[in-house]
Scaffold this motif. Structure first.
Motif, mmCIF file in Angstrom:
data_model
loop_
_atom_site.group_PDB
_atom_site.id
_atom_site.type_symbol
_atom_site.label_atom_id
_atom_site.label_comp_id
_atom_site.label_asym_id
_atom_site.label_seq_id
_atom_site.Cartn_x
_atom_site.Cartn_y
_atom_site.Cartn_z
ATOM 1 N N ASN A 118 18.699 22.924 49.080
ATOM 2 C CA ASN A 118 19.954 23.192 49.773
ATOM 3 C C ASN A 118 19.999 22.401 51.077
ATOM 4 O O ASN A 118 20.020 22.966 52.171
ATOM 5 C CB ASN A 118 20.072 24.700 50.056
ATOM 6 N N PRO A 119 20.026 21.061 51.002
ATOM 7 C CA PRO A 119 19.902 20.224 52.204
ATOM 8 C C PRO A 119 21.029 20.429 53.215
ATOM 9 O O PRO A 119 20.809 20.239 54.417
ATOM 10 C CB PRO A 119 19.907 18.801 51.645
ATOM 11 N N ASN A 120 22.222 20.802 52.779
ATOM 12 C CA ASN A 120 23.334 21.008 53.715
ATOM 13 C C ASN A 120 23.382 22.427 54.275
ATOM 14 O O ASN A 120 24.260 22.752 55.075
ATOM 15 C CB ASN A 120 24.665 20.686 53.037
ATOM 16 N N GLY A 121 22.470 23.261 53.840
ATOM 17 C CA GLY A 121 22.394 24.618 54.360
ATOM 18 C C GLY A 121 23.582 25.479 54.003
ATOM 19 O O GLY A 121 24.128 26.205 54.848
ATOM 20 N N LEU A 122 24.000 25.446 52.728
ATOM 21 C CA LEU A 122 25.105 26.286 52.284
ATOM 22 C C LEU A 122 24.711 27.755 52.417
ATOM 23 O O LEU A 122 23.668 28.174 51.918
ATOM 24 C CB LEU A 122 25.462 25.987 50.835
ATOM 25 N N ILE A 123 25.554 28.529 53.099
ATOM 26 C CA ILE A 123 25.316 29.961 53.264
ATOM 27 C C ILE A 123 26.188 30.739 52.281
ATOM 28 O O ILE A 123 25.703 31.563 51.521
ATOM 29 C CB ILE A 123 25.610 30.392 54.711
ATOM 30 N N PHE A 124 27.472 30.445 52.299
ATOM 31 C CA PHE A 124 28.367 30.994 51.284
ATOM 32 C C PHE A 124 29.564 30.063 51.155
ATOM 33 O O PHE A 124 30.477 30.079 51.983
ATOM 34 C CB PHE A 124 28.836 32.415 51.643
ATOM 35 N N ASN A 125 29.560 29.251 50.110
ATOM 36 C CA ASN A 125 30.690 28.395 49.775
ATOM 37 C C ASN A 125 31.273 28.875 48.453
ATOM 38 O O ASN A 125 30.532 29.206 47.523
ATOM 39 C CB ASN A 125 30.262 26.929 49.659
ATOM 40 N N ALA A 126 32.600 28.918 48.377
ATOM 41 C CA ALA A 126 33.230 29.452 47.169
ATOM 42 C C ALA A 126 34.549 28.746 46.903
ATOM 43 O O ALA A 126 35.244 28.314 47.828
ATOM 44 C CB ALA A 126 33.468 30.956 47.312
ATOM 45 N N TYR A 127 34.868 28.660 45.614
ATOM 46 C CA TYR A 127 36.182 28.173 45.176
ATOM 47 C C TYR A 127 36.540 28.996 43.955
ATOM 48 O O TYR A 127 35.976 28.803 42.872
ATOM 49 C CB TYR A 127 36.151 26.685 44.858
ATOM 50 N N ASN A 128 37.491 29.935 44.123
ATOM 51 C CA ASN A 128 37.748 30.921 43.084
ATOM 52 C C ASN A 128 39.245 31.054 42.785
ATOM 53 O O ASN A 128 39.955 31.809 43.459
ATOM 54 C CB ASN A 128 37.201 32.289 43.503
ATOM 55 N N PRO A 129 39.763 30.352 41.789
ATOM 56 C CA PRO A 129 41.152 30.572 41.358
ATOM 57 C C PRO A 129 41.275 31.917 40.629
ATOM 58 O O PRO A 129 40.386 32.308 39.875
ATOM 59 C CB PRO A 129 41.416 29.393 40.406
ATOM 60 N N TYR A 130 42.408 32.587 40.850
ATOM 61 C CA TYR A 130 42.605 33.947 40.332
ATOM 62 C C TYR A 130 44.042 34.088 39.850
ATOM 63 O O TYR A 130 44.976 33.576 40.469
ATOM 64 C CB TYR A 130 42.317 34.961 41.438
ATOM 65 N N THR A 131 44.231 34.802 38.738
ATOM 66 C CA THR A 131 45.576 35.072 38.240
ATOM 67 C C THR A 131 45.714 36.559 37.914
ATOM 68 O O THR A 131 44.753 37.210 37.482
ATOM 69 C CB THR A 131 45.904 34.262 36.969
ATOM 70 N N LEU A 132 46.921 37.091 38.142
ATOM 71 C CA LEU A 132 47.247 38.474 37.816
ATOM 72 C C LEU A 132 48.652 38.494 37.232
ATOM 73 O O LEU A 132 49.619 38.153 37.907
ATOM 74 C CB LEU A 132 47.180 39.364 39.061
ATOM 75 N N LYS A 133 48.760 38.901 35.965
ATOM 76 C CA LYS A 133 50.055 39.014 35.313
ATOM 77 C C LYS A 133 50.346 40.487 35.050
ATOM 78 O O LYS A 133 49.491 41.207 34.526
ATOM 79 C CB LYS A 133 50.084 38.230 34.000
ATOM 80 N N GLN A 134 51.545 40.914 35.425
ATOM 81 C CA GLN A 134 51.932 42.307 35.252
ATOM 82 C C GLN A 134 53.260 42.407 34.503
ATOM 83 O O GLN A 134 54.173 41.617 34.733
ATOM 84 C CB GLN A 134 52.087 42.993 36.615
ATOM 85 N N TYR A 135 53.331 43.403 33.636
ATOM 86 C CA TYR A 135 54.552 43.715 32.910
ATOM 87 C C TYR A 135 54.827 45.202 33.094
ATOM 88 O O TYR A 135 53.898 46.016 33.176
ATOM 89 C CB TYR A 135 54.405 43.413 31.415
ATOM 90 N N ALA A 136 56.100 45.577 33.140
ATOM 91 C CA ALA A 136 56.440 46.994 33.275
ATOM 92 C C ALA A 136 57.811 47.255 32.687
ATOM 93 O O ALA A 136 58.712 46.411 32.743
ATOM 94 C CB ALA A 136 56.411 47.415 34.741
ATOM 95 N N LEU A 137 57.956 48.456 32.114
ATOM 96 C CA LEU A 137 59.243 48.998 31.698
ATOM 97 C C LEU A 137 59.402 50.335 32.401
ATOM 98 O O LEU A 137 58.439 51.108 32.495
ATOM 99 C CB LEU A 137 59.302 49.185 30.180
ATOM 100 N N PHE A 138 60.599 50.623 32.893
ATOM 101 C CA PHE A 138 60.767 51.852 33.662
ATOM 102 C C PHE A 138 62.118 52.490 33.376
ATOM 103 O O PHE A 138 63.091 51.821 32.997
ATOM 104 C CB PHE A 138 60.636 51.571 35.165
ATOM 105 N N GLY A 139 62.152 53.790 33.536
ATOM 106 C CA GLY A 139 63.378 54.543 33.377
ATOM 107 C C GLY A 139 63.369 55.765 34.261
ATOM 108 O O GLY A 139 62.313 56.373 34.494
#
Length: 477
Positions: free
Chosen positions: A278-299
């Motif tokens: 770990n020559p650059n001394g990474l402590i916490f590096n992250a790359y996290n794509p995220y998706t959330l799809k929601q559907y609903a029917l209501f009455g």
């Protein structure tokens, strides 16, 4: 559990020209300087079917918190149960020699614009197109350290590391309504995009967490990019009969990316496998794509079976799916070095949320009600946690499910001529499978589900709904 705050902006008016302006000027005592800004509103009717409304805001708030660089920086001391770091009592930073003082580091600027266009092409049909832009930028948060506390109102650092913050929001929406003889049909479409960037000096925290012999300069930088498209279609009854109802459907597609950089070559020596891993001394590096799809029917339907009594019942079906692609590396991740931990985590759930309300309204100034309702919050995913190296965490599930709460409430709402609206309410909330942050100091804030929690019971007397909600939150805490 939380609810939804709905802000309704004033719509364009086709009947008259209107304009207003506001100039803001103030002084922050005991630390800050001059604050200034202004608001401008224009309502421009084009004809009897078209109008345009423009709102502009520009605001400058001078800072009142100093950033102070001291050296040598004092080490923490003392011990506390369950803490393996250097110490749990901060050193006396006010006694250390001051190398540099950067004043007013929380100076903030806000700029926003909102443009709305109303068009009524035919009787009964209207469209409202809205565009909004807002940006907030600051040299730092409105936060000071304790200790030393209110008397100093400052941030103390071992090194001169800036901590800027910015937040930019853009939105475009289209609302179309059509009036039938018996109901109103509404289509609401929106798209928004947001970018948040922040930096924070993690030098002191990491020295204590890893129990290091020296302070090494390291800046935590976080970039959050998110966007969402949503669509709602609903049909609501009109008229004055005993029956009232509304029904519809909803869809949303949220996409976000969480990107973090937290590294310093000085930390390379503490990596799993040594500095070479770990020559650059990474402590916490992250790359996290995220998706959330929601559907609903209501009455929702209500029946007024007398001039005073009304019964309302509702049901909402929901279905959601989440997916996260993750790539993390560093001392605080599963590898403990520069080797990236990658993968994909998905979760999904569906169900129903009911609601029943019985109300009694003997006059226009008094309503007594009783409600039983079930609320819901989607589940999600947690990142893999480190199990070796400097940071060792208990293994936690990579996904956590939805949680919900049953709410039982009885109360009254009244309006008095002199004192305005007020009310008395009593309620009980029983959370099920409540989402909680997993104990420990690991990065990524993993979550898990509890079983059924103890219900919260509250009683409040309020002059407005905000006071009642605040009282209930205080009791819950």
């Amino acid at each position: 559990m939380g609810g939804t705050i709905k802000l309704i902006a004033k719509a364009p008016d086709t009947t008259k020209f209107d304009a207003s302006a506001q100039v803001l000027l103030s002084e922050t005592a005991s630390g800050g300087g001059t604050n200034y800004g202004g608001n401008l509103m224009l309502n421009l009717p084009v004809n009897d079917r078209t109008a345009l409304r423009l709102v502009l805001t520009d605001k400058y708030t001078d800072g009142w918190i100093d950033r102070v660089v001291v050296s040598p920086f004092p080490f923490p001391s003392g011990t506390c149960a369950g803490w393996a770091g250097t110490g749990c009592v901060r050193g006396d930073v006010t006694a250390a020699p001051v190398q540099k003082t950067i004043p007013r580091t929380n100076t903030t600027e806000v700029k926003s614009a909102r443009l709305a266009l109303l068009w009524k092409p035919i009787d009964g049909l209207s469209t409202t197109t809205t565009a909004m832009y807002q940006t907030i930028s600051a040299s730092g948060y409105n936060q000071f350290q304790d200790p030393p506390g209110v008397g100093k109102r400052a941030l103390y650092q071992p090194f001169d590391l800036k901590e800027p913050v910015s937040d930019t929001f853009k939105m475009l929406s289209e609302v179309i309504t059509y009036d039938f003889d018996f109901a109103q049909l509404t289509s609401s479409t929106s798209y928004w995009k947001r970018q948040e960037d922040q930096s924070q000096d993690s030098t002191e925290a990491l020295q204590n967490l890893f129990n290091l012999p020296n302070f090494y300069p390291v800046l935590y930088t976080e970039n959050d990019y998110s966007e969402q498209t949503s669509q709602e279609l609903r049909l609501a009854s009109t008229g004055s009969g005993p029956w009232e109802w509304v029904g519809g459907g909803f869809f949303s597609d949220l996409r976000s990316t969480y990107a973090v950089t937290n590294q310093s070559p000085d930390y390379a020596q503490f990596s799993v496998g040594g500095a070479a891993a770990n020559p650059n001394g990474l402590i916490f590096n992250a790359y996290n794509p995220y998706t959330l799809k929601q559907y609903a029917l209501f009455g929702d339907a209500s029946y007024k079976f007398s001039s005073e009594w009304k019964l309302t019942g509702g049901l909402r079906w929901f279905d959601y799916k989440t997916d996260e692609q993750y790539s993390t590396a560093g001392l605080g991740t599963q590898s403990g070095n520069a080797q990236a931990t990658t993968g994909s985590i998905a979760s999904a759930a569906h169900g129903f949320n009911p609601k029943v309300t019985l109300s009694y309204t003997p006059s226009k100034d008094l309503t007594v009600y009783s409600t039983i309702a079930r609320g819901f919050r989607p589940g999600g995913v947690s990142l893999p946690v480190p199990t070796s190296g400097l940071t060792v965490c208990p293994n936690v599930p990579l996904t956590y499910g939805p949680d919900n709460v049953w709410n039982y409430e009885i109360g009254e709402k009244a309006r008095r001529r002199r004192h305005g609206p007020h009310g008395v309410g009593a309620g009980r909330a029983d959370p099920e499978f409540e989402q909680v942050k997993h104990a420990g100091g690991h990065v990524g804030t993993p979550r898990r589900n509890l079983g059924e929690a103890i219900g919260l019971i509250g009683l409040c007397i309020y002059s407005n709904i905000q006071e009642c909600n605040g009282a209930m939150r205080d009791r819950a805490g």
